[in-house]
Write an enzyme that holds these catalytic residues in place. Structure first.
Site, PDB file in Angstrom:
ATOM      1  N   ARG A  92       0.830  -1.212   0.000  1.00 43.21           N
ATOM      2  CA  ARG A  92       0.000   0.000   0.000  1.00 43.21           C
ATOM      3  C   ARG A  92       0.860   1.256   0.000  1.00 43.21           C
ATOM      4  O   ARG A  92       1.945   1.262   0.549  1.00 43.21           O
ATOM      5  CB  ARG A  92      -0.949   0.017   1.186  1.00 43.21           C
ATOM      6  CG  ARG A  92      -0.230  -0.022   2.506  1.00 43.21           C
ATOM      7  CD  ARG A  92      -1.065  -0.552   3.605  1.00 43.21           C
ATOM      8  NE  ARG A  92      -1.207  -1.981   3.427  1.00 43.21           N
ATOM      9  CZ  ARG A  92      -1.634  -2.803   4.343  1.00 43.21           C
ATOM     10  NH1 ARG A  92      -1.979  -2.367   5.500  1.00 43.21           N
ATOM     11  NH2 ARG A  92      -1.729  -4.089   4.118  1.00 43.21           N
ATOM     12  N   ASP A  95      -1.361   3.545   4.748  1.00 39.63           N
ATOM     13  CA  ASP A  95      -2.402   2.956   5.591  1.00 39.63           C
ATOM     14  C   ASP A  95      -2.472   3.786   6.858  1.00 39.63           C
ATOM     15  O   ASP A  95      -1.449   4.018   7.501  1.00 39.63           O
ATOM     16  CB  ASP A  95      -2.028   1.505   5.915  1.00 39.63           C
ATOM     17  CG  ASP A  95      -3.119   0.767   6.675  1.00 39.63           C
ATOM     18  OD1 ASP A  95      -4.304   1.109   6.503  1.00 39.63           O
ATOM     19  OD2 ASP A  95      -2.784  -0.148   7.437  1.00 39.63           O
ATOM     20  N   ASP A  97      -4.590   3.812  10.421  1.00 36.09           N
ATOM     21  CA  ASP A  97      -5.532   3.082  11.277  1.00 36.09           C
ATOM     22  C   ASP A  97      -5.792   3.866  12.546  1.00 36.09           C
ATOM     23  O   ASP A  97      -4.841   4.280  13.240  1.00 36.09           O
ATOM     24  CB  ASP A  97      -4.972   1.710  11.663  1.00 36.09           C
ATOM     25  CG  ASP A  97      -5.006   0.710  10.528  1.00 36.09           C
ATOM     26  OD1 ASP A  97      -5.884   0.835   9.659  1.00 36.09           O
ATOM     27  OD2 ASP A  97      -4.154  -0.194  10.519  1.00 36.09           O
TER      28      ASP A  97
END
Length: 158
Positions: A92, A95, A97
């Protein structure tokens, strides 16, 4: 204001530059400010091993955004950085989170707090311990107490 902790990770293109740029993007979120940013860490991929190593970090954010509004803002930043969700645990560009939001528990279709795997991953715990070692993961204990459980996972501070 609310306190939120965000995990950052990338392993495509120039991941260290991406994570640094993502810190700047978080700093520009409305009604929010960054309190602390961890160092950058190099880590082995989890799940799909045949991909580049990751660069990971954690940010502490003060925000008046509600948890779901913050999640939407994080997803929008990922999209600006070219995130494509092709496969779970795959490579990716970025990311983001949402790990913790105050000491809140949430179990919604699109958001679970605390993040359900944060206590199992060195790439989250180590940078989190750097900026908040005494932080309590609701229902689990302190961040520092979980570090021995992930000591065998490869992680290098840059």
């Amino acid at each position: 204001m609310n306190t939120a902790y965000i995990a950052l990770g990338a392993n495509l293109d120039d991941p260290a530059a991406t994570v640094r740029a993502a810190f700047a993007a978080l700093a520009n979120l409305p009604d929010s400010r960054i309190v602390h940013c961890s160092s950058l860490y190099r880590t082995a991929p989890v799940g799909i091993a045949d991909q580049p190593e990751f660069i990971n970090a954690v940010a502490e954010l003060e925000t008046s955004l509600a948890p779901e509004a913050l999640l939407d803002a994080l997803l929008e930043i990922e999209q600006r950085f070219g995130r494509i969700r092709a496969e779970r645990n795959g490579p990716r560009t970025l990311d983001l989170d949402l790990l913790l939001y105050n000491d809140q528990y949430l179990d919604l279709p699109r958001l679970t707090l605390p993040h359900p795997r944060l206590h199992l991953r060195a790439f989250v715990l180590q940078p989190l311990a750097e900026i908040a070692p005494d932080l309590v993961i609701p229902g689990r204990g302190t961040v520092a107490a979980w570090l021995p459980a992930v000591a065998n996972q490869g992680i290098v501070k840059l």
